[in-house]
Design an enzyme around this catalytic site. Structure first.
Site, PDB file in Angstrom:
ATOM      1  N   SER A  31      -3.566   8.218   3.280  1.00  0.00           N
ATOM      2  CA  SER A  31      -2.429   7.317   3.089  1.00  0.00           C
ATOM      3  C   SER A  31      -2.189   6.378   4.271  1.00  0.00           C
ATOM      4  O   SER A  31      -1.924   6.812   5.396  1.00  0.00           O
ATOM      5  CB  SER A  31      -1.165   8.147   2.845  1.00  0.00           C
ATOM      6  OG  SER A  31      -0.016   7.337   2.859  1.00  0.00           O
ATOM      7  N   ASN A  32      -2.241   5.081   3.993  1.00  0.00           N
ATOM      8  CA  ASN A  32      -1.845   4.081   4.989  1.00  0.00           C
ATOM      9  C   ASN A  32      -0.356   4.193   5.290  1.00  0.00           C
ATOM     10  O   ASN A  32       0.081   4.018   6.428  1.00  0.00           O
ATOM     11  CB  ASN A  32      -2.149   2.674   4.476  1.00  0.00           C
ATOM     12  CG  ASN A  32      -3.614   2.451   4.214  1.00  0.00           C
ATOM     13  OD1 ASN A  32      -4.454   2.673   5.076  1.00  0.00           O
ATOM     14  ND2 ASN A  32      -3.944   2.012   3.004  1.00  0.00           N
TER      15      ASN A  32
END
Length: 360
Positions: A83-84
Site C-alpha cells: 500500500s502506497n
C-alpha cells in the site's frame, strides 16, 4: 451532467501542508509522437511531499488535520500489502509525532511476505508501531479490533480509511483540480480530458467535484479493481458526500452521467499483471523517463494508451494524465515485469567511441 459556475471555497477547512508548492504539469512530446493524434500532458503528483510522494499526500493533508483536531495520538489505517497509502500515512505520522499502526489486507492469496521489498520494506524503515496482516475483506473488522484494544490502553485513536478515501480525504483532489485549473490558465492551456486512476475512489471523486465548474473538461477514471457498475456507483456516492462536506449543502445531487469509469484494463484482478500494463510502464520509462507502478498508474496508463490507439480522443485533443505516484512499489514487482531488452549500441557508435578514446 452536473456543473457549477464557480470553484468551491476550501479556505475554511482544516489542512496540514506537506507539499509547499504546486506539482508541475509537463508535456509528453515523445509519447505523444509515438502514439500520434493527441497532445499528452502529465500532472506530476508523484512529486508530492512525504516519503516517495503520490496522491495520498494530498488526501492526508486534510485527514491528518482532522485527526489532530480530534486530539489523536495514534493513527490506524489499512491497505493492500504494498500500500502506497500506508507508506505515506506512516510518513505523515512521523512528521506529526504520532504513532501509526497498519492493517495489511492480502487481496491476492500468498502475496504478503514479511521481508518483501518496495513499500513493505518502507513500512519497517518508517517504524510502524504494529503491522497486522489479514485476508481479503477482513481489514475493517481488524481496524476496529485494534482501535478498541488501543483505546482500552488510554490511547486517542483516529482511524483513516483505506486510501484516505472518504469525503475528508477526497477534498485533497478537489484542491488538486483547482491547482490544475490555475496552472492551465497561467500556461494558456485547456484540457479536453483528464485521465485518473479509479481505485479506492478519493482521487477520482475529488477530481470529479473539482472540475464541475469546468464543463469542457471531462474527468475519465480507469478502474484498477472493481467492475464499471460498482465503481461508478461508488464514485458517484463519494463525490456527492465530498461536495456536501465542503459546501454544507445536504441537498446536492450529482447527475449520473457526470462520473465516467472504464473497467477494461483491470485484467485478471487487482494488482495482477497485464501485457498492457507492462507495455505502458516500459513506454513511460523509455520515452519520457517517468516511472509508473504496476498496480495503479501502470494500468491507468495502459487505458490511456489503448484509448488513444482506438481513436477515442478526437485528433488534436489535449489529454492530461494524473500521475498518482507509486514508484516505490515498482521494485517489488520486478519479477513480473517481462521487458524487452534495450537495443544495443550500433557498431558505428561503438567504433566512434573507440576512436574518441584513442584521441584522448
Amino acid at each position: 451532467m452536473t456543473t457549477t459556475t464557480t470553484a468551491l471555497d476550501l479556505s475554511g477547512l482544516d489542512k496540514r501542508v506537506y507539499t509547499p508548492h504546486d506539482t508541475p504539469i509537463e508535456a509528453m512530446p515523445t509519447l505523444s509522437a509515438a502514439l500520434g493524434n493527441v497532445n499528452l500532458y502529465i500532472k506530476r503528483d508523484d512529486m508530492l511531499g512525504l516519503t516517495g510522494g503520490g496522491n495520498k499526500t494530498r488526501k492526508l493533508e486534510y485527514a491528518m488535520a482532522d485527526a489532530i483536531k480530534h486530539g489523536a495520538d495514534t493513527i490506524i489505517t489499512c491497505g493492500a500489502v504494498q500500500s502506497n497509502h500506508c507508506r505515506l500515512t506512516l510518513s505523515a505520522c512521523n512528521k506529526e509525532n504520532l504513532k501509526c499502526c497498519l492493517v495489511l489486507e492480502e487481496r491476492v492469496p500468498g502475496s504478503y511476505k514479511e521481508d518483501a521489498s518496495g513499500n513493505n520494506y518502507l513500512f519497517r524503515l518508517l517504524g510502524a508501531e504494529q503491522i497486522v496482516q489479514v485476508g481479503l475483506g477482513e481489514a475493517p473488522a481488524a481496524v476496529d479490533k485494534m482501535a478498541d484494544e488501543l483505546r482500552a490502553q488510554g490511547r486517542k485513536v483516529y482511524c483513516i480509511p483505506g486510501g484516505a478515501s472518504n469525503e475528508i480525504g477526497a477534498t485533497g483532489y478537489v484542491s488538486c483540480a483547482q491547482e490544475i485549473q490555475k496552472q492551465l490558465t497561467s500556461q494558456g492551456l485547456e484540457m479536453d480530458t483528464v485521465v485518473v486512476a479509479s481505485g479506492s475512489g478519493g482521487t477520482h471523486a475529488g477530481m470529479t467535484v473539482g472540475f464541475l465548474n469546468s464543463p469542457t473538461t471531462k474527468v475519465l477514471g480507469i478502474s484498477t479493481r472493481h467492475p464499471k457498475e460498482k465503481q461508478t456507483k461508488h464514485i458517484q456516492e463519494l463525490a456527492q458526500k465530498t461536495y456536501r462536506y465542503i459546501t454544507k449543502d445536504p441537498s446536492f445531487s450529482l447527475a449520473e452521467d457526470t462520473v465516467v469509469v472504464y473497467d477494461d484494463y483491470v485484467g485478471p484482478g487487482y494488482s495482477l499483471p497485464t501485457e498492457g500494463m507492462a507495455e505502458a510502464v516500459t513506454m513511460f520509462a523509455r520515452l519520457e523517463g517517468i516511472l509508473l507502478d504496476p498496480v495503479y498508474t501502470g494500468k491507468t496508463a495502459a487505458g490511456l494508451i489503448d484509448l488513444v490507439r482506438q481513436g477515442f480522443f478526437p485528433d488534436g485533443s489535449n489529454v492530461l494524465f494524473l500521475h498518482t505516484g507509486g514508484a516505490p512499489s515498482l521494485y517489488h514487482y520486478q519479477p513480473i515485469m517481462k521487458m524487452e531488452p534495450s537495443p544495443k549500441p550500433s557498431t558505428a557508435t561503438t567504433d566512434e567511441s573507440a576512436e574518441e578514446k584513442k584521441s584522448d
